[in-house]
Design a protein around this motif. Structure first.
Motif, mmCIF file in Angstrom:
data_model
loop_
_atom_site.group_PDB
_atom_site.id
_atom_site.type_symbol
_atom_site.label_atom_id
_atom_site.label_comp_id
_atom_site.label_asym_id
_atom_site.label_seq_id
_atom_site.Cartn_x
_atom_site.Cartn_y
_atom_site.Cartn_z
ATOM 1 N N SER A 142 0.840 -1.194 0.000
ATOM 2 C CA SER A 142 0.000 0.000 0.000
ATOM 3 C C SER A 142 0.873 1.240 0.000
ATOM 4 C CB SER A 142 -0.911 0.019 1.232
ATOM 5 O OG SER A 142 -1.872 -0.999 1.158
ATOM 6 N N CYS A 143 0.352 2.287 -0.602
ATOM 7 C CA CYS A 143 1.034 3.582 -0.639
ATOM 8 C C CYS A 143 0.034 4.639 -0.203
ATOM 9 C CB CYS A 143 1.542 3.874 -2.043
ATOM 10 S SG CYS A 143 2.235 5.526 -2.259
ATOM 11 N N ALA A 144 0.347 5.324 0.891
ATOM 12 C CA ALA A 144 -0.502 6.404 1.384
ATOM 13 C C ALA A 144 0.104 7.728 0.960
ATOM 14 C CB ALA A 144 -0.615 6.331 2.903
ATOM 15 N N ALA A 145 -0.679 8.540 0.266
ATOM 16 C CA ALA A 145 -0.188 9.791 -0.295
ATOM 17 C C ALA A 145 -0.784 10.987 0.428
ATOM 18 C CB ALA A 145 -0.526 9.864 -1.781
ATOM 19 N N SER A 146 0.012 12.052 0.524
ATOM 20 C CA SER A 146 -0.481 13.291 1.116
ATOM 21 C C SER A 146 0.321 14.463 0.571
ATOM 22 C CB SER A 146 -0.363 13.240 2.644
ATOM 23 O OG SER A 146 0.981 13.075 3.030
ATOM 24 N N GLY A 147 -0.238 15.665 0.735
ATOM 25 C CA GLY A 147 0.487 16.863 0.349
ATOM 26 C C GLY A 147 0.272 17.320 -1.086
ATOM 27 N N PHE A 148 -0.625 16.648 -1.807
ATOM 28 C CA PHE A 148 -0.936 17.076 -3.172
ATOM 29 C C PHE A 148 -2.333 16.585 -3.523
ATOM 30 C CE2 PHE A 148 -0.378 13.015 -5.468
ATOM 31 C CZ PHE A 148 0.285 12.261 -4.506
ATOM 32 N N THR A 149 -2.851 17.058 -4.645
ATOM 33 C CA THR A 149 -4.190 16.670 -5.080
ATOM 34 C C THR A 149 -4.115 15.302 -5.733
ATOM 35 O OG1 THR A 149 -4.692 19.007 -5.455
ATOM 36 C CG2 THR A 149 -6.223 17.384 -6.378
ATOM 37 N N PHE A 150 -4.360 14.295 -4.931
ATOM 38 C CA PHE A 150 -4.138 12.906 -5.332
ATOM 39 C C PHE A 150 -4.873 12.553 -6.617
ATOM 40 C CE2 PHE A 150 -2.878 8.643 -4.431
ATOM 41 C CZ PHE A 150 -3.931 7.828 -4.803
ATOM 42 N N ASP A 151 -6.101 13.035 -6.748
ATOM 43 C CA ASP A 151 -6.939 12.667 -7.898
ATOM 44 C C ASP A 151 -6.344 13.096 -9.235
ATOM 45 O OD1 ASP A 151 -10.288 13.145 -6.497
ATOM 46 O OD2 ASP A 151 -8.455 12.306 -5.651
ATOM 47 N N ASP A 152 -5.412 14.032 -9.224
ATOM 48 C CA ASP A 152 -4.902 14.625 -10.458
ATOM 49 C C ASP A 152 -3.662 13.918 -11.012
ATOM 50 O OD1 ASP A 152 -5.607 18.132 -9.644
ATOM 51 O OD2 ASP A 152 -6.883 16.496 -10.369
ATOM 52 N N TYR A 153 -3.126 12.961 -10.290
ATOM 53 C CA TYR A 153 -1.823 12.413 -10.691
ATOM 54 C C TYR A 153 -1.815 10.893 -10.753
ATOM 55 C CZ TYR A 153 -0.291 17.142 -9.898
ATOM 56 O OH TYR A 153 -0.159 18.503 -9.970
ATOM 57 N N ALA A 154 -1.082 10.401 -11.747
ATOM 58 C CA ALA A 154 -0.819 8.972 -11.831
ATOM 59 C C ALA A 154 0.138 8.571 -10.706
ATOM 60 C CB ALA A 154 -0.192 8.630 -13.179
ATOM 61 N N ILE A 155 -0.006 7.341 -10.260
ATOM 62 C CA ILE A 155 0.857 6.786 -9.210
ATOM 63 C C ILE A 155 1.362 5.433 -9.690
ATOM 64 C CG2 ILE A 155 1.032 6.011 -6.819
ATOM 65 C CD1 ILE A 155 0.465 8.939 -6.900
ATOM 66 N N GLY A 156 2.603 5.144 -9.397
ATOM 67 C CA GLY A 156 3.156 3.868 -9.840
ATOM 68 C C GLY A 156 4.056 3.224 -8.818
ATOM 69 N N TRP A 157 4.519 2.044 -9.184
ATOM 70 C CA TRP A 157 5.465 1.298 -8.356
ATOM 71 C C TRP A 157 6.703 0.965 -9.183
ATOM 72 C CZ3 TRP A 157 4.725 0.332 -3.211
ATOM 73 C CH2 TRP A 157 3.435 0.529 -2.702
ATOM 74 N N PHE A 158 7.853 1.192 -8.591
ATOM 75 C CA PHE A 158 9.130 0.786 -9.149
ATOM 76 C C PHE A 158 9.766 -0.179 -8.156
ATOM 77 C CE2 PHE A 158 10.296 3.519 -12.824
ATOM 78 C CZ PHE A 158 9.144 4.277 -12.878
ATOM 79 N N ARG A 159 10.745 -0.906 -8.638
ATOM 80 C CA ARG A 159 11.504 -1.762 -7.728
ATOM 81 C C ARG A 159 12.964 -1.776 -8.126
ATOM 82 N NH1 ARG A 159 9.085 -7.766 -9.455
ATOM 83 N NH2 ARG A 159 10.141 -7.909 -11.483
ATOM 84 N N GLN A 160 13.795 -2.095 -7.146
ATOM 85 C CA GLN A 160 15.224 -2.211 -7.410
ATOM 86 C C GLN A 160 15.795 -3.327 -6.563
ATOM 87 O OE1 GLN A 160 17.594 1.383 -7.098
ATOM 88 N NE2 GLN A 160 19.039 0.529 -8.576
ATOM 89 N N ALA A 161 16.389 -4.287 -7.236
ATOM 90 C CA ALA A 161 17.066 -5.386 -6.563
ATOM 91 C C ALA A 161 18.552 -5.065 -6.480
ATOM 92 C CB ALA A 161 16.845 -6.683 -7.339
#
Length: 122
Positions: free
Chosen positions: A21-40
Motif C-alpha cells: 500500500s502507498c498512502a499519499a499526502s500533500g498534493f491533489t491525489f486525484d490529479d496524478y498517476a501513481i506507480g510502483w518501481f523496484r530495485q534489486a
C-alpha cells in the motif's frame, strides 16, 4: 509537503502473495498517476506498474503481468499493489512514485517513497 509512504512488504515463500500500500499526502491525489518501481541489489531500477488518474488505465511490466494488480482509492488517497504467485526474482525494494501528470509518463516522475522490502524465498 508531498509524502508517499509504503507499507506491506515482508518475507514470503515462492508462490505466495503480498499486498503493498502507498498512502499519499500533500498534493491533489486525484490529479496524478501513481506507480510502483523496484530495485534489486546490483540491478537497474525497474518500473513495475502504474495507474492513471485520468481514466484508471493500468500498466504492467511484462515480468509481472497476470500476477500483479494495481488499484487506487481516491477517497483514501491510497494506491495498492496486489502481488500474487511471487517468485524469488520479485525480491527487491519497492517504491511508490508519484508522476507529474495524470498519465503514466515515465519522463515525468515526481516524488518517491522511502521504499519497502519484499523478499521471496525459494
Amino acid at each position: 509537503e508531498v509524502q508517499l509512504v509504503e507499507s506491506g512488504g515482508g518475507l514470503v515463500q515462492a508462490g505466495g502473495s503480498l499486498r503493498l500500500s502507498c498512502a499519499a499526502s500533500g498534493f491533489t491525489f486525484d490529479d496524478y498517476a501513481i506507480g510502483w518501481f523496484r530495485q534489486a541489489p546490483g540491478k537497474e531500477r525497474e518500473g513495475v506498474s502504474c495507474i492513471s488518474s485520468y481514466d484508471g488505465s493500468t500498466y504492467y511490466a511484462d515480468s509481472v503481468k497476470g500476477r500483479f494488480t494495481i488499484s487506487r482509492d481516491n477517497a483514501k488517497n491510497t494506491v495498492s499493489l496486489q502481488m500474487n504467485s511471487l517468485k524469488p526474482a520479485d525480491t527487491a525494494v519497492y517504491y511508490c512514485v508519484g508522476y507529474g501528470s495524470s498519465w503514466c509518463d515515465e519522463t515525468l516522475l515526481g516524488s518517491w517513497g522511502q521504499g519497502t522490502q519484499v523478499t521471496v524465498s525459494s
